[in-house]
Design an enzyme around this catalytic site. Structure first.
Site, mmCIF file in Angstrom:
data_model
loop_
_atom_site.group_PDB
_atom_site.id
_atom_site.type_symbol
_atom_site.label_atom_id
_atom_site.label_comp_id
_atom_site.label_asym_id
_atom_site.label_seq_id
_atom_site.Cartn_x
_atom_site.Cartn_y
_atom_site.Cartn_z
ATOM 1 N N CYS A 1 -4.936 2.578 -3.540
ATOM 2 C CA CYS A 1 -3.699 3.101 -2.940
ATOM 3 C C CYS A 1 -2.555 2.118 -3.135
ATOM 4 O O CYS A 1 -1.696 1.962 -2.258
ATOM 5 C CB CYS A 1 -3.873 3.436 -1.465
ATOM 6 N N ASP B 1 3.123 -4.217 7.997
ATOM 7 C CA ASP B 1 1.909 -3.415 7.843
ATOM 8 C C ASP B 1 0.741 -4.387 8.013
ATOM 9 O O ASP B 1 0.420 -5.138 7.103
ATOM 10 C CB ASP B 1 1.925 -2.754 6.464
ATOM 11 N N LYS C 1 -10.413 -0.394 10.511
ATOM 12 C CA LYS C 1 -10.624 -1.589 9.689
ATOM 13 C C LYS C 1 -11.007 -2.790 10.549
ATOM 14 O O LYS C 1 -11.259 -3.877 10.040
ATOM 15 C CB LYS C 1 -9.365 -1.910 8.885
ATOM 16 N N HIS D 1 0.868 -1.176 0.000
ATOM 17 C CA HIS D 1 0.000 0.000 0.000
ATOM 18 C C HIS D 1 0.912 1.234 0.000
ATOM 19 O O HIS D 1 2.032 1.179 0.495
ATOM 20 C CB HIS D 1 -0.826 -0.061 1.293
ATOM 21 N N GLN E 1 -4.487 -4.859 7.019
ATOM 22 C CA GLN E 1 -5.483 -5.757 6.433
ATOM 23 C C GLN E 1 -5.492 -7.129 7.094
ATOM 24 O O GLN E 1 -6.370 -7.944 6.812
ATOM 25 C CB GLN E 1 -5.210 -5.929 4.932
#
Lengths: 417, 148
Positions: free
Chosen positions: A375, A211, A237, A134, A214
């Site tokens: 993104c 990261d 999220k 991302h 997600q």
């Protein structure tokens, strides 16, 4: 909406009807059709318990934290620091000192870039990322590149959207100072087998940032078992408030890092001659924080834990398999990102129809998906497409909703056929 | 909000069979337009005769609205003067954004098919991309260009 209730079998059985009742926003019509919300990778929805925890805080307990001797300030501080403990437990960090509150994943990555990397990195030092990142895990390193003359190296991905492990082993070397990887790709859904990347990084003495934006809403995360040095994620999220996120960092690393923003709350004493910084984690939390955000995030974690992350992951995997099969049967539909291990994300294109048109037509059918580059413009470039349509599922979605998506896509083909 | 207002037959037809599609070689002026968020990418080419647009073509890729709008544009501006094109753009812009736009449909011709876009605010930028791009090409042409 009884028709939307799906009974699933075995140990993964979730009472989806009951779960859906917990999410007030799902019970509405959009453009005259019952809402089908399949844009969870962009932002999830909130259960009542989160909305009420935030309301209750503002109605009964709000004051500034770490400051007053009065009752409300104490309550706010207890709730805020209690949230930190909830988060620590959720990701199995050793110490609440390792849980730094940020505005989101993006700020957490930037904090590491500016406070961990910038002070020590030399010109020519290398940061390794992958081609499916991302923008939030690309641009902070490009800024750093300008600041310290570091070199950004990119691990390629395959046609399936998997990070190339063999190439990674060739790219990591004596100049590598950091490996920064997505745990799960937002654009494609690929679950990156980060464990084996971390193992190799450790052999080279290279710290690892993940990261997790997600990953954390959809799978159990244990930062000690992973062995990563930094783990970044966002509250919104994972059913929590927006503007709230977490940087997990190993204490030894965080201790050695200078503050990255100055102000109130991050200091112990200030004079014009000398300022003494606060202890971890407050050293990194300048100014009045998002108190309600932390409290809401803790409520979200409570909710997720009541259902169980294992059961959520299992049910969402069933949804993914169903959606993959169902959408593959839509004529002209091509799924982009076909990794063996995926989160419940299906990115796709429809032959001859631009994703933007798909998004608009689906919206008129009450179906919310994301269209665009997500993104992750380098991912789009790799597949040589300007954009995709992306359906991303959460545990409150149902097979019937995926049927609605498929029917709306067939309708799209008729409108523009 | 009726889908048929957005994807009228004229729009669907011009998306499937864009008119004046391709590169104009040589071209007196050209400019690139890009909406990075949606991935629409167009190049507008024009040949001029004095103040008038003698020929115009476009190439690129994008959503149905952006492609159809560019195709309709090329049909509408051919033979018009630069100032007439600016006036036409003002009319189209009003059509795309204002519910009470006092635009004479007769003056717009086929471009009136874009009126449904105003019900879909997220799509206005798709329809207007080609116009901004053509404007950029024409403005650049107004600057003295030297190859010496």
């Amino acid at each position: 909406m009884n028709a939307a209730v799906t009974a699933t079998r075995g140990a993964t059985a979730l009472d989806i009807a009951a779960i859906r009742r917990d999410f007030p926003i799902l019970h509405q019509s959009v453009n005259g059709k019952p809402l089908v919300y399949l844009d969870n990778a962009a932002s999830s929805q909130r259960p009542k318990s989160v909305i009420e925890a935030v309301s209750r805080y503002y109605e009964h307990d709000h004051a500034n934290v770490h400051r007053g001797v009065h009752t409300l300030s104490q309550r706010a501080t207890d709730a805020y620091e209690g949230a930190r403990e909830t988060i620590r437990r959720f990701i199995n960090a050793r110490d609440t000192k390792e849980i730094v509150f940020t505005r989101g994943t993006t700020e957490a990555v930037n904090l590491v870039a500016q406070s961990f990397a910038r002070p020590g990195f030399q010109p020519g030092d290398e940061i390794l990322i992958s081609a499916l990142e991302h923008h939030a895990n690309i641009v902070p390193w490009q800024l750093l590149r300008e600041q310290v003359g570091a070199v950004l190296k990119v691990i390629p991905i395959s046609e399936q959207g998997e990070v190339d492990f063999v190439e990674f082993e060739k790219l990591i070397g004596p100049r590598t100072r950091l490996l920064a990887l997505a745990h799960v790709s937002n654009a494609l859904g690929t679950i990156v087998p980060v464990e084996k990347f971390i193992k190799v990084a450790k052999q080279h003495g290279v710290p690892v940032l993940l990261d997790g934006a997600q990953a954390i809403p959809h799978t159990p995360v244990d930062v000690q078992a992973l062995g990563c040095d930094f783990y970044c994620f966002s509250s919104h999220k994972m059913l929590g408030p927006t503007g709230m996120g977490v940087l997990y960092g190993r204490k030894e690393l965080l201790e050695a890092m200078p503050p990255w923003q100055g102000g109130g709350d991050m200091i112990l004493s200030v004079s014009f001659e000398k300022t003494t910084f606060n202890q971890l984690p407050w050293k990194f939390e300048a100014g009045t924080p998002h108190i309600a955000g932390a409290i809401g995030l803790a409520a979200a974690i409570d909710y997720l834990e009541t259902i169980g992350m294992e059961r959520i992951a299992a049910y969402e995997h069933e949804l993914l398999e169903y959606a993959t099969d169902r959408l593959s049967r839509v004529p002209g539909l091509r799924i982009v990102g076909t990794a063996a291990n995926k989160a419940a994300v299906v990115s796709f294109t429809l032959e001859g129809i631009h994703p933007h048109d798909i998004g608009t037509i689906l919206d008129t059918e009450g179906v919310a998906i994301r269209t665009g580059h997500h993104c992750a413009m380098p991912v789009m470039e790799f597949f040589n497409i300007p954009a995709t349509a992306r359906a991303s599922m959460s545990f409150y979605n149902t097979r019937e909703e995926i049927d609605r998506l498929a029917a709306a896509l067939e309708h799209t083909r008729k409108v523009l056929g | 909000m009726d889908l048929k207002d957005l994807y009228r037959d004229v729009i669907v037809d011009h998306n499937r069979h864009p008119r004046n599609f391709g590169k104009l070689e040589p071209a007196d002026v050209h400019a690139d337009g890009h909406n990075p968020l949606c991935g629409d990418r167009l190049t507008m080419y024009a040949n001029l005769e004095g103040e008038h647009i003698k020929d115009v073509k476009f190439e690129g890729s994008g959503c149905a609205i952006s492609v159809a709008s560019a195709s309709l544009l090329t049909e509408a501006v051919k033979g018009k003067s630069k100032s007439e094109v600016k006036e036409l753009f003002d009319d189209v812009h009003a059509l795309l954004t204002q519910h009470d736009a006092a635009v004479d449909p007769a003056r717009l011709g086929k471009l009136a098919a874009l009126s449904g876009v105003r019900e879909f605010p997220a799509r206005v930028k798709c329809a207007s991309l080609c116009w901004h791009t053509l404007n950029a090409a024409l403005d650049r042409a107004a600057e003295p260009v030297s190859t010496e």
